[in-house]
Design a protein around this motif. Structure first.
Motif, mmCIF file in Angstrom:
data_model
loop_
_atom_site.group_PDB
_atom_site.id
_atom_site.type_symbol
_atom_site.label_atom_id
_atom_site.label_comp_id
_atom_site.label_asym_id
_atom_site.label_seq_id
_atom_site.Cartn_x
_atom_site.Cartn_y
_atom_site.Cartn_z
ATOM 1 N N PRO A 14 0.834 -1.215 0.000
ATOM 2 C CA PRO A 14 0.000 0.000 0.000
ATOM 3 C C PRO A 14 0.866 1.262 0.000
ATOM 4 C CG PRO A 14 -0.765 -1.561 1.662
ATOM 5 C CD PRO A 14 0.520 -2.114 1.124
ATOM 6 N N GLU A 15 2.029 1.188 0.649
ATOM 7 C CA GLU A 15 2.924 2.349 0.681
ATOM 8 C C GLU A 15 3.452 2.665 -0.720
ATOM 9 O OE1 GLU A 15 3.110 -0.260 2.760
ATOM 10 O OE2 GLU A 15 2.555 0.647 4.684
ATOM 11 N N MET A 16 3.802 1.627 -1.460
ATOM 12 C CA MET A 16 4.263 1.846 -2.842
ATOM 13 C C MET A 16 3.137 2.419 -3.693
ATOM 14 S SD MET A 16 6.416 -1.679 -3.472
ATOM 15 C CE MET A 16 7.294 -2.441 -2.103
ATOM 16 N N GLU A 17 1.941 1.903 -3.483
ATOM 17 C CA GLU A 17 0.765 2.411 -4.212
ATOM 18 C C GLU A 17 0.576 3.899 -3.932
ATOM 19 O OE1 GLU A 17 -1.650 0.809 -6.069
ATOM 20 O OE2 GLU A 17 -1.794 -1.279 -5.404
ATOM 21 N N ALA A 18 0.672 4.252 -2.648
ATOM 22 C CA ALA A 18 0.435 5.645 -2.259
ATOM 23 C C ALA A 18 1.483 6.561 -2.881
ATOM 24 C CB ALA A 18 0.446 5.772 -0.732
ATOM 25 N N ALA A 20 3.267 5.974 -5.558
ATOM 26 C CA ALA A 20 3.047 5.996 -7.007
ATOM 27 C C ALA A 20 1.956 6.997 -7.364
ATOM 28 C CB ALA A 20 2.675 4.597 -7.501
ATOM 29 N N LYS A 21 0.904 7.009 -6.572
ATOM 30 C CA LYS A 21 -0.216 7.918 -6.835
ATOM 31 C C LYS A 21 0.234 9.376 -6.695
ATOM 32 C CE LYS A 21 -5.019 8.597 -5.623
ATOM 33 N NZ LYS A 21 -6.026 8.447 -4.572
ATOM 34 N N THR A 22 0.942 9.671 -5.622
ATOM 35 C CA THR A 22 1.430 11.033 -5.400
ATOM 36 C C THR A 22 2.317 11.499 -6.548
ATOM 37 O OG1 THR A 22 1.477 10.550 -3.043
ATOM 38 C CG2 THR A 22 2.671 12.512 -3.764
ATOM 39 N N PRO A 27 2.839 1.933 -9.918
ATOM 40 C CA PRO A 27 3.374 1.268 -8.721
ATOM 41 C C PRO A 27 4.579 0.383 -9.044
ATOM 42 C CG PRO A 27 0.983 1.101 -8.764
ATOM 43 C CD PRO A 27 1.383 1.724 -10.070
ATOM 44 N N GLU A 28 4.581 -0.207 -10.232
ATOM 45 C CA GLU A 28 5.691 -1.095 -10.603
ATOM 46 C C GLU A 28 7.010 -0.328 -10.698
ATOM 47 O OE1 GLU A 28 2.688 -0.994 -12.050
ATOM 48 O OE2 GLU A 28 2.024 -2.853 -11.078
ATOM 49 N N PHE A 29 6.908 0.949 -11.077
ATOM 50 C CA PHE A 29 8.123 1.772 -11.145
ATOM 51 C C PHE A 29 8.708 1.954 -9.744
ATOM 52 C CE2 PHE A 29 10.353 5.804 -10.872
ATOM 53 C CZ PHE A 29 11.182 5.781 -11.985
ATOM 54 N N ILE A 30 7.828 2.210 -8.791
ATOM 55 C CA ILE A 30 8.268 2.398 -7.401
ATOM 56 C C ILE A 30 8.852 1.085 -6.875
ATOM 57 C CG2 ILE A 30 7.561 3.144 -5.088
ATOM 58 C CD1 ILE A 30 7.182 5.303 -7.262
ATOM 59 N N LEU A 31 8.141 0.005 -7.142
ATOM 60 C CA LEU A 31 8.610 -1.310 -6.687
ATOM 61 C C LEU A 31 10.010 -1.601 -7.215
ATOM 62 C CD1 LEU A 31 6.754 -4.611 -6.335
ATOM 63 C CD2 LEU A 31 8.705 -4.571 -7.902
ATOM 64 N N CYS A 53 6.151 9.432 1.620
ATOM 65 C CA CYS A 53 6.991 10.127 0.659
ATOM 66 C C CYS A 53 8.083 9.203 0.148
ATOM 67 C CB CYS A 53 7.503 11.414 1.306
ATOM 68 S SG CYS A 53 9.229 11.656 1.462
ATOM 69 N N GLY A 54 8.165 9.103 -1.168
ATOM 70 C CA GLY A 54 9.229 8.320 -1.786
ATOM 71 C C GLY A 54 10.393 9.233 -2.109
ATOM 72 N N ILE A 55 11.590 8.718 -1.939
ATOM 73 C CA ILE A 55 12.795 9.510 -2.178
ATOM 74 C C ILE A 55 13.693 8.730 -3.117
ATOM 75 C CG2 ILE A 55 14.879 10.480 -1.109
ATOM 76 C CD1 ILE A 55 13.207 10.568 1.556
ATOM 77 N N GLY A 56 14.021 9.315 -4.256
ATOM 78 C CA GLY A 56 14.976 8.624 -5.120
ATOM 79 C C GLY A 56 14.770 8.888 -6.593
ATOM 80 N N LYS A 57 15.373 8.043 -7.365
ATOM 81 C CA LYS A 57 15.479 8.185 -8.816
ATOM 82 C C LYS A 57 14.108 8.239 -9.497
ATOM 83 C CE LYS A 57 18.400 6.005 -12.348
ATOM 84 N NZ LYS A 57 19.316 4.852 -12.542
ATOM 85 N N GLY A 58 13.901 9.257 -10.308
ATOM 86 C CA GLY A 58 12.657 9.356 -11.068
ATOM 87 C C GLY A 58 11.522 10.015 -10.310
ATOM 88 N N LEU A 59 11.751 10.309 -9.019
ATOM 89 C CA LEU A 59 10.701 10.937 -8.207
ATOM 90 C C LEU A 59 11.008 12.423 -8.028
ATOM 91 C CD1 LEU A 59 10.317 8.219 -5.419
ATOM 92 C CD2 LEU A 59 9.412 8.252 -7.759
ATOM 93 N N SER A 60 9.994 13.173 -7.598
ATOM 94 C CA SER A 60 10.239 14.589 -7.330
ATOM 95 C C SER A 60 11.229 14.714 -6.173
ATOM 96 C CB SER A 60 8.929 15.302 -6.997
ATOM 97 O OG SER A 60 8.375 14.769 -5.819
#
Lengths: 431, 431
Positions: A14-18, A20-22, A27-31, A53-60
């Motif tokens: 669910p965290e990856m989903e969230a 990805a949505k933001t 979601p597969e990219f985040i995974l 909040c995701g931190i890393g490559k390809g993200l804001s």
């Protein structure tokens, strides 16, 4: 299971989903990013209702705001007020760097009052408590340190800065280097001081597996601190800094093997033309682990305005690939920040992050500027304010001088937008 | 004789001597730079007691502060107050961009009250007077425009922004381009509007020799304005902007042939990864003429904080070779700046200029940071404040929270400098 372990198993959490949505991504990219170790989601498995909040490559590019007390100043009330301000102006994460009295009370109050991921530097708690217990910070034991880390993990802290890379060998390199400002990281200095006092290796390095066990249990993300980050332009990118980075690269690998999420911290004070090299070096040595930079500050001579020196360095670093900017406030090098400093610090870092996101090609970043341009052309002030990074502040600035016409008080009758419509036949309404 | 003519004859003028002394360079270096056209000293031959400033290759990056009234706001008192603030915080030049009533009174008051080189945009005076005289700005005649330039030159104005590059052909390119914010330069829009209204070529282009005659007589430095500078990130580095730059390159050559000092203005709103290309393009097309940039602003979405977006772009531009930064204040895009905005704008640009000077290898730049680092290590607060870009502001920030010890209120007992001395044997006093 940590997010990393689940990603490796191909489980979209669910965290990856969230996240990805933001980010407006799949979601597969985040995974895949988490599985490869180039994305982290700092989220302690005990935290609830977190604004993830995701931190890393390809993200804001994300922005962290440091708050917390010092020996002489700060209280639960003042720090919660700063927390609320940081949230209001768009910080993505909070770090509690308290070193004052009631350190545990402050941290718990912050945890209770925020929906943002919280980071800490557990050695502060261990050192402050050692002072109370033994009369001297340096008498802290390795068990005290691991105890502090574990108790904070149990409370729900999402990421911890740990100065694992300050090894005996790195200290030798540091001593051989010779620096103007020696060590300026509080955790780094304390760790090095402890090692010299005890004639011992850094326990966080020597017993790194013990640290990994704690982090794996709670899915606490490791933020490998750069205890030897340069404290002035003259000390930047020296052998001491790079020697520590090499150790951090080794520890990134071990953390990943243990299925613990990990990112790496970076400088500091860096001249403008060395920033890109620093980012590329970190990415290469640490195999694309997310890079969390403090500034960097591009000059030493602007105390009172270091949010600006930090925004310059942060924008360049993020454009070169840094993923996470630790804000610097106008109070840096002078005093504990107040609530206005927190606002200015967060906004300055968000400007840097966004300027970089435009050129990183981050989803939606350039589009927001495009919408702003259209609103400007239309002299549509409400939309301009809405699209601003700090609408409240923009409104106050605009309203200081009220104009009679549609234009602002800068140009009045000489408004280029109005002149263009009048004389060039490029109608405002076509936008 | 202009500085350029004298340089070509091998005459070291007192102005070249003064600039050489300020920069810590040999007068012959300044002379050669002026002769080659890569350095200008904006100094009207009628100005007295000027604090001279050289702009160009090998010199420290300079900062300009814009002041002036608009239709609805500003007075002699308010603009002189801004002038004094800009001087106090270290602006190198002032531009009076007044477009409000009593435009000539304001300019004269500024000239009387400043020892800094003064720049203007004479078309503002011509347009404002045309409105009074003919009922519409657009009814201005070419003679009105040249008359305004000449009368300002006679008053002692040191450099003038003139939008000579907005030619019929460039306007065609602009129309074919299609832009989100069309033309955002006030002078550029007005010039283009005038040309369309009269169906005529730009008089400043058509009669460029007439302009050169005036400038040569008074040694007024030409600042070739970029009337088609991009007004948003999406419009940056487009065909319209570059078409105008090509014309400016041609005019640089003609100005040099006429022994008139000349520099070139640049954008504007530019994404971070296009700034270096813009500087290199200008340097190449305009044969190393000094480059005077407005910002550049690296995002459109930070109204209220555009001194920061401008400092990011300005630092990158200057590091890439831009010579002269026009400040941007926090009020940009929202309102006329007040005196505090002027302070923040100048300091932000000076930070950008200095960060660039460190990496440009400008005489003494890195040394100041080195001295600051030494003072920090010693916890020598008075020297730190003295070396600051804005000592008064730094002192206020430090004094907000008074500490008991030598350290500041940020770290208190956890001061890295003190910890290092205590535990690492790296004595504070060895610095």
């Amino acid at each position: 299971m940590t997010q990393l372990k689940q990603a490796r198993k191909g489980i979209v959490t669910p965290e990856m989903e969230a996240v990805a949505k933001t980010e407006g991504l799949q979601p597969e990219f985040i995974l895949k990013g988490i599985a490869d170790g180039n994305i982290v989601i700092p989220v302690n498995k005990l935290r609830k209702n977190l604004k993830l909040c995701g931190i890393g490559k390809g993200l804001s590019t994300k922005v962290n705001a440091n708050i917390g007390t010092s020996t002489d100043f700060g209280s639960v009330a003042s720090e919660v007020e700063k927390l609320k301000m940081a949230e209001m102006v768009g910080a993505d994460t909070i770090m509690d760097l308290s070193t004052g009295p009631k350190i545990n009370t402050i941290r718990k109050a912050i945890l209770e009052n925020t929906c943002l991921p919280l980071g800490t530097v557990p050695v502060y708690q261990a050192a402050v408590e050692a002072k109370d217990r033994y009369g001297a910070m340096v008498k802290m034991t390795a068990d005290d340190l691991f105890g502090a880390i574990e108790s904070q993990a149990r409370e729900g802290v999402d990421f911890v800065t740990v100065h694992c890379g300050v090894t005996r060998q790195v200290i030798d390199t540091f001593k051989g280097q010779g620096r103007l400002t020696d060590i300026v990281s509080r955790g780094g200095t304390f760790t090095a001081g402890w090692m010299v006092f005890h004639g011992a290796e850094n326990p966080l390095y020597e017993h790194f597996d013990r640290l990994l066990d704690i982090c794996r249990e709670y899915d606490v993300t490791l933020s490998l601190g750069d205890g030897l980050r340069p404290g002035c332009i003259a000390d930047a990118t020296d052998r001491a800094q790079v020697a520590e980075l090499l150790v951090l690269g080794e520890l990134v690998k071990r953390a990943r093997e243990a299925e613990v999420q990990v990112m790496v911290e970076g400088p500091g004070h860096v001249p403008l033309n060395q920033i890109e090299a620093n980012v590329r070096l970190q990415k290469s040595i640490c195999e694309d682990a997310p890079f969390y930079v403090l500034g960097p500050l591009v000059t030493d001579i602007a105390p009172g305005y270091d949010h600006i020196t930090g925004a310059i360095g942060g924008a360049i670093a993020a454009a070169a690939g840094a993923d996470f900017l630790c804000y610097v406030t106008p109070a840096e090098h002078l005093s504990l920040p107040d609530v206005t400093d927190v606002r200015n610090g967060v906004i300055a870092s968000r400007i840097a992050a966004h300027a970089a996101d435009i050129v990183k090609g981050v989803n939606g970043a350039a589009e927001r500027d495009r919408q702003m341009a259209i609103a400007r052309k239309k002299l549509d002030w409400e939309t301009q304010l809405k699209l601003s990074l700090d609408p409240e502040h923009a409104r106050v600035t605009r309203d200081r001088f009220k104009t009679r016409g549609k234009a602002c008080s800068m140009c009045g009758d000489f408004c280029a937008m109005e002149l263009a419509e009048k004389h060039l036949g490029v109608s405002v309404s076509r936008c």
